[in-house]
Design a protein around this motif. Sequence first.
Motif, mmCIF file in Angstrom:
data_model
loop_
_atom_site.group_PDB
_atom_site.id
_atom_site.type_symbol
_atom_site.label_atom_id
_atom_site.label_comp_id
_atom_site.label_asym_id
_atom_site.label_seq_id
_atom_site.Cartn_x
_atom_site.Cartn_y
_atom_site.Cartn_z
ATOM 1 N N ALA A 195 0.894 -1.070 -0.077
ATOM 2 C CA ALA A 195 -0.167 0.059 -0.035
ATOM 3 C C ALA A 195 0.957 1.154 -0.015
ATOM 4 C CB ALA A 195 -0.898 -0.123 1.272
ATOM 5 N N ASP A 209 2.462 4.748 0.735
ATOM 6 C CA ASP A 209 2.658 5.657 2.122
ATOM 7 C C ASP A 209 2.017 7.078 2.004
ATOM 8 O OD1 ASP A 209 3.462 6.151 4.645
ATOM 9 O OD2 ASP A 209 5.421 6.863 3.982
ATOM 10 N N TRP A 210 0.736 7.145 1.913
ATOM 11 C CA TRP A 210 -0.055 8.293 1.807
ATOM 12 C C TRP A 210 -1.039 8.568 2.917
ATOM 13 C CZ3 TRP A 210 -2.954 6.577 -3.380
ATOM 14 C CH2 TRP A 210 -1.882 6.701 -4.474
ATOM 15 N N THR A 211 -1.777 9.488 2.888
ATOM 16 C CA THR A 211 -2.490 10.047 4.406
ATOM 17 C C THR A 211 -3.757 8.992 4.431
ATOM 18 O OG1 THR A 211 -1.895 12.336 3.804
ATOM 19 C CG2 THR A 211 -3.647 11.892 5.273
ATOM 20 N N GLU A 212 -3.665 8.341 5.847
ATOM 21 C CA GLU A 212 -4.563 7.210 5.976
ATOM 22 C C GLU A 212 -5.852 7.749 6.616
ATOM 23 O OE1 GLU A 212 -3.431 2.905 7.034
ATOM 24 O OE2 GLU A 212 -3.602 4.087 9.007
ATOM 25 N N TYR A 227 -6.912 7.423 -4.548
ATOM 26 C CA TYR A 227 -6.840 6.686 -3.203
ATOM 27 C C TYR A 227 -6.917 5.288 -3.229
ATOM 28 C CZ TYR A 227 -11.492 4.842 -3.859
ATOM 29 O OH TYR A 227 -12.609 4.159 -4.296
ATOM 30 N N HIS A 228 -6.425 4.784 -2.109
ATOM 31 C CA HIS A 228 -5.819 3.286 -1.992
ATOM 32 C C HIS A 228 -6.832 2.790 -0.827
ATOM 33 C CE1 HIS A 228 -3.784 -0.449 -0.810
ATOM 34 N NE2 HIS A 228 -3.467 -0.439 -1.970
ATOM 35 N N ALA A 240 -8.899 0.582 5.690
ATOM 36 C CA ALA A 240 -7.694 1.819 5.549
ATOM 37 C C ALA A 240 -7.849 2.497 4.254
ATOM 38 C CB ALA A 240 -6.562 1.262 5.795
ATOM 39 N N ARG A 292 -6.339 5.390 1.891
ATOM 40 C CA ARG A 292 -4.952 6.098 1.762
ATOM 41 C C ARG A 292 -5.088 6.980 0.583
ATOM 42 N NH1 ARG A 292 -3.216 1.051 3.468
ATOM 43 N NH2 ARG A 292 -2.112 1.008 5.419
ATOM 44 N N GLU A 318 -3.382 9.982 -1.815
ATOM 45 C CA GLU A 318 -2.369 10.627 -2.301
ATOM 46 C C GLU A 318 -2.328 12.102 -1.800
ATOM 47 O OE1 GLU A 318 0.202 10.355 -6.373
ATOM 48 O OE2 GLU A 318 -1.991 10.612 -6.687
ATOM 49 N N ALA A 331 -7.842 13.545 1.944
ATOM 50 C CA ALA A 331 -8.190 12.763 3.028
ATOM 51 C C ALA A 331 -8.972 13.403 4.222
ATOM 52 C CB ALA A 331 -6.808 12.271 3.691
#
Length: 75
Positions: A9, A11-14, A45-46, A57, A59, A61, A66
């Motif tokens: 996944a 490493d973006w804002t979760e 988003y993820h 979760a 996440r 970008e 977020a």
Amino acid sequence: MTRVECWPAPDWTEVVIPWAWILGSHRHDINALINNLDLQPGGRYHLRGIGDEHDFAFRFENPCDATWFRLSIPG
């Protein structure tokens, strides 16, 4: 927004949505939440399940996406 699927996944804002919220007294529809997110303008988003109870979760970008998402979630 555009959903991306990759591993690991990013490493973006979760923003985590727990099952306790989904199954709480108001019975929130996680599928409606995801469908609404897909219709919104914005970046990528993820999404994946996490933890023992497989909370969701999200996440993002863009940290602003977020923040918008967290504020748009019904109480």
